[in-house]
Design an enzyme around this catalytic site. Structure first.
Site, PDB file in Angstrom:
ATOM      1  N   SER A 107       0.833  -1.192   0.000  1.00  0.00           N
ATOM      2  CA  SER A 107       0.000   0.000   0.000  1.00  0.00           C
ATOM      3  C   SER A 107       0.872   1.248   0.000  1.00  0.00           C
ATOM      4  O   SER A 107       2.038   1.208   0.395  1.00  0.00           O
ATOM      5  CB  SER A 107      -0.902  -0.007   1.242  1.00  0.00           C
ATOM      6  N   GLY A 108       0.321   2.356  -0.463  1.00  0.00           N
ATOM      7  CA  GLY A 108       0.934   3.655  -0.294  1.00  0.00           C
ATOM      8  C   GLY A 108       2.338   3.794  -0.846  1.00  0.00           C
ATOM      9  O   GLY A 108       2.639   3.392  -1.974  1.00  0.00           O
ATOM     10  N   ASP A 130       5.370  -9.719   9.156  1.00  0.00           N
ATOM     11  CA  ASP A 130       5.124  -8.582  10.050  1.00  0.00           C
ATOM     12  C   ASP A 130       6.482  -8.087  10.524  1.00  0.00           C
ATOM     13  O   ASP A 130       7.206  -8.825  11.209  1.00  0.00           O
ATOM     14  CB  ASP A 130       4.264  -9.033  11.225  1.00  0.00           C
ATOM     15  N   VAL A 131       6.846  -6.862  10.166  1.00  0.00           N
ATOM     16  CA  VAL A 131       8.196  -6.385  10.494  1.00  0.00           C
ATOM     17  C   VAL A 131       8.415  -6.252  11.991  1.00  0.00           C
ATOM     18  O   VAL A 131       9.571  -6.208  12.442  1.00  0.00           O
ATOM     19  CB  VAL A 131       8.506  -5.053   9.797  1.00  0.00           C
ATOM     20  N   TYR A 180       3.044   7.898  17.021  1.00  0.00           N
ATOM     21  CA  TYR A 180       3.649   8.033  15.699  1.00  0.00           C
ATOM     22  C   TYR A 180       4.868   8.952  15.748  1.00  0.00           C
ATOM     23  O   TYR A 180       5.915   8.654  15.157  1.00  0.00           O
ATOM     24  CB  TYR A 180       2.613   8.581  14.723  1.00  0.00           C
ATOM     25  N   THR A 184      -2.013   8.654   0.671  1.00  0.00           N
ATOM     26  CA  THR A 184      -1.990   7.206   0.868  1.00  0.00           C
ATOM     27  C   THR A 184      -3.137   6.808   1.807  1.00  0.00           C
ATOM     28  O   THR A 184      -3.720   7.658   2.487  1.00  0.00           O
ATOM     29  CB  THR A 184      -0.660   6.721   1.478  1.00  0.00           C
ATOM     30  N   PRO A 185      -3.428   5.508   1.895  1.00  0.00           N
ATOM     31  CA  PRO A 185      -4.541   5.064   2.755  1.00  0.00           C
ATOM     32  C   PRO A 185      -4.235   5.084   4.252  1.00  0.00           C
ATOM     33  O   PRO A 185      -5.123   4.776   5.052  1.00  0.00           O
ATOM     34  CB  PRO A 185      -4.774   3.612   2.288  1.00  0.00           C
TER      35      PRO A 185
END
Length: 313
Positions: A14-15, A62-63, A154, A190-191
């Site tokens: 994605s993105g 999954d990182v 974030y 982006t989503p």
């Protein structure tokens, strides 16, 4: 004619990760696609094949799971025996004040964005050091240079990503053939905003000016070869960073009302929950976020603010 490079991209479903994978495919590289959801990865792989990729390899991982990253790198080496460019794009977002965001969601934002980047470096570095060359580019954010409302997890994670790149450069000076790059976009179409965990009183949207994911992808691949190129993507980034650093008293006074109008959607219904933070949710995966014109969004937000003030709410 140069040989096709092996380009591994995390967050490839994605993105920005999808755009980077497509850009690498368009120049004829081998692309290795990592993300949590196989279905979305298969869609991107089909697009990359059509765009001219030398080959595509889908590796669901999954990182934030160190063992999964180790296995993904091993799988890549079994196929290609080398890594030329590694791009860390995997990321998730949570909106809400620190005390509002559940512990497991808050911690998973850090686990994906920061620990995931560290896991990637941990397992890629031995390959790059043995080769004596190659590139690793981590995608950060303008918010990795700032503090903004309702995005504590974030912001912490992206400040950490920026520090990680600096640390990697210091630790690997004995291998001058290895290049470490960093890219910090502002708002991007982006989503990720619609997929975010939401626990505040509004939902997120990309702030004006909004860059396309393709533009960020071009910068990512350019910095893989020339890490001295500007890391900031977006004309507003340097202005905002200057205000945060040089005029903190002004920035702190203005950031809350401006962020609310420019970087949130005050009209859209708020659906509180973990979004795609705790588990893959591929329903909104795609190249773009399709949240409409950012200036129109700002105008709607201003109208909403005026209505609320008139109604006294």
């Amino acid at each position: 004619m140069t040989s096709p490079r092996v380009v591994l991209v995390t967050g490839a479903s994605s993105g920005i990760g999808e755009a980077t994978s497509r850009a690498a495919a368009s120049r004829g590289d081998h692309v290795v696609l990592l993300a949590r959801g196989r279905e979305s990865l298969e869609r991107v792989a089909a697009d990359c094949d059509a765009l001219g990729a030398a080959s595509t390899l889908v590796v669901p991982a999954d990182v934030s799971d160190d063992a999964a990253v180790s296995e993904a790198v091993a799988t890549t080496m079994e196929r290609h025996q080398r890594l030329d460019v590694v791009v860390g794009c995997a990321g998730v977002v949570a909106y809400g004040r620190l005390e509002e965001v559940p512990v497991d969601v808050f911690d998973q934002v850090l686990a994906t964005n920061l620990h995931g980047s560290t896991n990637l470096a941990r397992h890629v570095l031995p390959v790059l050091r043995d080769q004596g060359g190659g590139s690793m580019v981590l995608v950060g954010s303008l918010i990795g240079h700032l503090a903004v409302p309702d995005m504590g997890a974030y912001a912490l994670s992206k400040w950490g990503v920026r520090a990680l790149v600096r640390q990697l450069r210091v630790d690997n000076r004995d291998r001058p053939g290895i290049r470490f790059g960093y890219v910090a976009p502002g708002g991007v179409d982006t989503p990720i905003y619609r997929q975010a965990a939401t626990y505040g009183d509004s939902v997120g949207r990309p702030p004006f000016p909004v860059a396309s994911p393709e533009r960020v992808a071009r910068r990512v691949l350019a910095i893989a070869d020339r890490p001295w190129l500007p890391s900031q993507v977006g004309p507003a980034n340097d202005v905002i960073r200057f205000g945060f650093t040089a005029l903190p008293w002004v920035y702190d006074r203005l950031v809350n009302p401006l962020f609310r109008v420019v970087a949130q959607d005050l009209v859209a219904p708020v659906v509180r929950g973990p979004g795609n933070v705790l588990a893959s949710d591929q329903r909104l995966n795609g190249l773009r976020g399709d949240q409409g014109n950012a200036l129109v969004g700002v105008a709607r937000n201003l109208q909403a603010v005026v209505r609320r003030r008139r109604s006294g709410s």
